[in-house]
Design an enzyme around this catalytic site. Structure first.
Site, PDB file in Angstrom:
ATOM      1  N   GLN A   1      -9.285  21.264 -67.488  1.00 29.91           N
ATOM      2  CA  GLN A   1      -8.108  20.522 -67.044  1.00 29.91           C
ATOM      3  C   GLN A   1      -8.378  19.015 -67.130  1.00 29.91           C
ATOM      4  O   GLN A   1      -7.523  18.219 -66.792  1.00 29.91           O
ATOM      5  CB  GLN A   1      -7.768  20.930 -65.599  1.00 29.91           C
ATOM      6  CG  GLN A   1      -7.391  22.402 -65.485  1.00 29.91           C
ATOM      7  CD  GLN A   1      -7.417  22.906 -64.054  1.00 29.91           C
ATOM      8  OE1 GLN A   1      -8.415  23.416 -63.558  1.00 29.91           O
ATOM      9  NE2 GLN A   1      -6.311  22.744 -63.367  1.00 29.91           N
TER      10      GLN A   1
ATOM     11  N   HIS B   1      -4.786  19.420 -70.653  1.00 28.68           N
ATOM     12  CA  HIS B   1      -4.071  18.149 -70.441  1.00 28.68           C
ATOM     13  C   HIS B   1      -4.420  17.090 -71.473  1.00 28.68           C
ATOM     14  O   HIS B   1      -4.169  15.912 -71.258  1.00 28.68           O
ATOM     15  CB  HIS B   1      -4.367  17.629 -69.019  1.00 28.68           C
ATOM     16  CG  HIS B   1      -3.867  18.560 -67.956  1.00 28.68           C
ATOM     17  ND1 HIS B   1      -4.590  18.892 -66.838  1.00 28.68           N
ATOM     18  CD2 HIS B   1      -2.709  19.260 -67.863  1.00 28.68           C
ATOM     19  CE1 HIS B   1      -3.899  19.750 -66.096  1.00 28.68           C
ATOM     20  NE2 HIS B   1      -2.755  19.993 -66.700  1.00 28.68           N
TER      21      HIS B   1
ATOM     22  N   THR C   1     -12.506  23.832 -59.591  1.00 22.24           N
ATOM     23  CA  THR C   1     -11.046  23.887 -59.637  1.00 22.24           C
ATOM     24  C   THR C   1     -10.534  24.783 -58.525  1.00 22.24           C
ATOM     25  O   THR C   1     -11.099  25.851 -58.271  1.00 22.24           O
ATOM     26  CB  THR C   1     -10.525  24.393 -61.000  1.00 22.24           C
ATOM     27  OG1 THR C   1      -9.105  24.431 -60.956  1.00 22.24           O
ATOM     28  CG2 THR C   1     -11.053  25.769 -61.365  1.00 22.24           C
TER      29      THR C   1
END
Ligand SMILES: [Zn+2]
Length: 263
Positions: free
Chosen positions: A108, A126, A196
């Protein structure tokens, strides 16, 4: 911790296809603040406006002018990214890949630190801060190939407008990245959840899809997360401390007797 490390290394050694789902927690020890929580970027700046992508599409030249002026509120954060170096966790994942014990990383993060540490098989949900992406055809180019004298920069393939590859607020996740996440999530029989809390979609779905398909989950996180109870092994601690210990065990067991050889 010893017991959890043993359990985790046994799961990884027995797996045929291991994927790591990585969040901002891995890069904290590289000096990059997370977005939320204490010391987080949005905690400091306030939650960002959700229309970043709409603003870009409405006037790409104005967006680029503001970004290049170094005056926008993210400029301090972008400078921090420029100075960041991979930490022990990034190197540990790259070594697992070299040992044949990690087959793909879904990250991410946009910081390029996996690549700098030597990682190769990476999907960036991303985007990557060192690339530009064409809004029209999706082609990506290294940022350094552009002098950025003409604003907005244009695609070498189709002359479409280029934006940063980094996904803006309000922007859909690029389709190729989503496809790749889906492919590796469905293929894996072991998923590592590193730094995460996986509360943000689409990443939140991947561990659940993987587990439903029979994959075993290993969590590396200093804090409990909503996924902890789904995991077969939980390593409580910062990734930069825990992953090198895990790799040490895997290295010892990485001989032919320690795991199944790939065909
Ligand atoms: Zn294009």
């Amino acid at each position: 911790m010893e017991q959890a490390l043993e359990q985790a290394s046994r799961i990884i050694a027995a797996a045929k296809y291991t994927v790591a789902l990585v969040g901002a927690g891995i890069s904290v020890e590289s000096g990059i603040p997370p977005f939320r929580g204490p010391g987080g970027l949005w905690t400091k700046l306030g939650e960002p406006a959700m229309d970043g992508y709409q603003k870009f599409i409405a006037d790409p030249a104005a967006w680029w002018t503001e970004r290049l002026s170094g005056q926008d509120e993210l400029s301090e954060f972008l400078k921090t990214l420029d100075d960041a170096k991979p930490n022990a966790a990034h190197y540990a994942l790259a070594e697992m890949e070299q040992l044949g014990l990690l087959h793909h990383v879904i990250t991410q993060n946009i910081d390029n630190l996996h690549q700098e540490a030597g990682g190769r098989e990476i999907t960036e949900i991303h985007g990557n801060r060192l690339k530009l992406r064409c809004v029209a055809c999706g082609a990506r180019f290294p940022l350094r190939e552009f002098a950025l004298e003409e604003i907005p920069p244009r695609c070498h393939e189709c002359h479409g407008v280029l934006k940063t590859d980094t996904v803006l607020f309000g922007e859909p996740i690029p389709r190729d990245a989503l496809w790749s996440c889906d492919y590796h999530t469905r293929r894996c029989d072991c998923m590592l959840l590193i730094g995460t809390s996986a509360t943000v979609y689409p990443a939140a779905e991947f561990p659940i899809i993987a587990a439903r398909g029979g994959a075993r989950l290993v969590e590396v996180n200093p804090l409990e997360t909503p996924l902890s109870e789904l995991c077969q092994a939980v390593l409580r601690g910062p990734a930069a401390e825990v992953l090198p210990k895990l790799v040490e065990r895997l290295r010892e067991g990485a001989g032919p007797a320690g795991r199944e050889e790939k065909p």
